[in-house]
Write a protein that holds these residues in place. Structure first.
Motif, PDB file in Angstrom:
ATOM      1  N   UNK A 190       0.829  -1.217   0.000  1.00  0.00           N
ATOM      2  CA  UNK A 190       0.000   0.000   0.000  1.00  0.00           C
ATOM      3  C   UNK A 190       0.860   1.263   0.000  1.00  0.00           C
ATOM      4  N   UNK A 191       1.901   1.243  -0.862  1.00  0.00           N
ATOM      5  CA  UNK A 191       2.807   2.383  -1.011  1.00  0.00           C
ATOM      6  C   UNK A 191       3.516   2.768   0.287  1.00  0.00           C
ATOM      7  N   UNK A 192       3.771   1.763   1.130  1.00  0.00           N
ATOM      8  CA  UNK A 192       4.441   2.015   2.397  1.00  0.00           C
ATOM      9  C   UNK A 192       5.524   0.967   2.626  1.00  0.00           C
ATOM     10  N   UNK A 193       6.734   1.434   2.979  1.00  0.00           N
ATOM     11  CA  UNK A 193       7.820   0.531   3.319  1.00  0.00           C
ATOM     12  C   UNK A 193       7.641   0.080   4.767  1.00  0.00           C
ATOM     13  N   UNK A 194       7.739  -1.251   4.976  1.00  0.00           N
ATOM     14  CA  UNK A 194       7.491  -1.823   6.298  1.00  0.00           C
ATOM     15  C   UNK A 194       8.688  -2.626   6.785  1.00  0.00           C
ATOM     16  N   UNK A 195       8.946  -2.567   8.086  1.00  0.00           N
ATOM     17  CA  UNK A 195       9.938  -3.430   8.707  1.00  0.00           C
ATOM     18  C   UNK A 195       9.379  -4.849   8.780  1.00  0.00           C
ATOM     19  N   UNK A 196      10.227  -5.821   9.088  1.00  0.00           N
ATOM     20  CA  UNK A 196       9.762  -7.207   9.181  1.00  0.00           C
ATOM     21  C   UNK A 196       8.721  -7.381  10.281  1.00  0.00           C
ATOM     22  N   UNK A 197       8.708  -6.477  11.253  1.00  0.00           N
ATOM     23  CA  UNK A 197       7.706  -6.508  12.327  1.00  0.00           C
ATOM     24  C   UNK A 197       6.348  -6.009  11.860  1.00  0.00           C
ATOM     25  N   UNK A 198       6.310  -5.399  10.674  1.00  0.00           N
ATOM     26  CA  UNK A 198       5.073  -4.820  10.155  1.00  0.00           C
ATOM     27  C   UNK A 198       4.968  -3.328  10.385  1.00  0.00           C
ATOM     28  N   UNK A 199       5.873  -2.775  11.183  1.00  0.00           N
ATOM     29  CA  UNK A 199       5.857  -1.340  11.461  1.00  0.00           C
ATOM     30  C   UNK A 199       6.372  -0.535  10.282  1.00  0.00           C
TER      31      UNK A 199
END
Length: 204
Positions: A141-150
Motif C-alpha cells: 500500500x505504497x508504504x515501506x514496512x519493517x519485518x515486524x510490520x511497522x
C-alpha cells in the motif's frame, strides 16, 4: 655398527620423552585426529576430559558461525551470497533461521544502508558487475514496512532507479549492489517473493 644403531635409537627415545614431558602433577589433554591424547599425570579415566574438549570445540565453532559481519546499533548482521541467483524469499528465510535462529534483516536508515553496501560489495560473484540479496522488509500500500510490520521512511536515494513500484504483488524488498560504488544502478527494490536472488542479508 650395532653400537651406532643403539645410540641412534636411544637418542630418538630420549627426544620423544623430552617432547612429551610436562611439569610434574599436570595433565595435558587435546584431541588429535578425533582421539583424546593425554600426556602427564592424567588420573581421570571417566571420559570427562573428552566431553569437555569436545564441548569447547563445538562452542568455538558455533561462536565462529554466529560472528557478526556488520554491527549497527547493537544489532548483528551477516550475509550469504551464492554465485547464481537461486534463492527465493522462502529459501532466504530458511538460510537466516539456520544462523542461530536469525531472521531476514531490516535496513534501518541511510547510514545502515551504506554500511551494508560496503560489506556486500566484495561478495559480488566473480565475473558479475552486481549482485542482489533479500531483506526482511516489505512494501505494501505504497508504504515501506519493517519485518515486524511497522512502517519506516527512507530517503529516496536508497531506492533503485524507478522503484518502488506500485504493483500489489511486488510486496517484498531486495537490495542490488553494484561493483562500482558511485553507480546509480543499485539500491532497494520491491519485487515478487517468487523471484530469485543471489543471497540474503540476515539479522542474528
Amino acid at each position: 655398527m650395532d653400537l651406532i644403531k643403539i645410540i641412534l635409537v636411544f637418542s630418538l627415545i630420549c627426544g620423544l620423552f623430552a617432547e612429551l614431558k610436562v611439569p610434574p602433577g599436570t595433565c595435558r589433554s587435546q584431541i588429535v585426529k578425533g582421539k583424546l591424547v593425554q600426556v602427564g599425570d592424567c588420573k581421570k579415566d571417566d571420559g570427562s576430559d573428552i566431553v569437555r574438549l569436545t564441548q569447547k570445540s563445538l562452542d568455538e565453532k558455533k561462536k565462529a558461525e554466529n560472528k557478526c559481519s556488520v554491527i549497527y546499533k547493537t544489532k548483528c548482521f551477516r550475509a550469504v551470497v551464492y554465485g547464481t541467483d537461486n534463492v527465493t524469499f522462502n529459501g532466504a528465510q530458511s538460510v537466516c533461521k539456520s544462523m542461530n535462529n536469525g531472521k531476514l534483516a531490516n535496513i534501518y536508515d541511510l547510514t545502515h544502508f551504506q554500511s551494508l553496501l560496503r560489506y556486500l560489495r566484495p561478495m559480488i560473484p566473480a565475473g558479475e558487475t552486481s549482485t542482489d540479496v533479500w531483506t526482511g522488509m516489505e512494501y505494501k500500500n505504497n508504504q515501506l514496512l519493517l519485518s515486524s510490520g511497522g512502517p519506516i521512511t527512507m530517503t529516496t536515494e536508497v531506492w533503485y532507479p524507478g522503484h518502488p513500484k506500485s504493483y500489489a504483488s511486488w510486496s517484498v524488498v531486495s537490495v542490488d549492489i553494484n561493483k562500482v560504488p558511485e553507480s546509480a544502478y543499485q539500491g532497494m527494490r520491491n519485487t515478487k517473493p517468487s523471484y530469485s536472488r543471489h543471497g540474503v542479508i540476515c539479522e542474528i
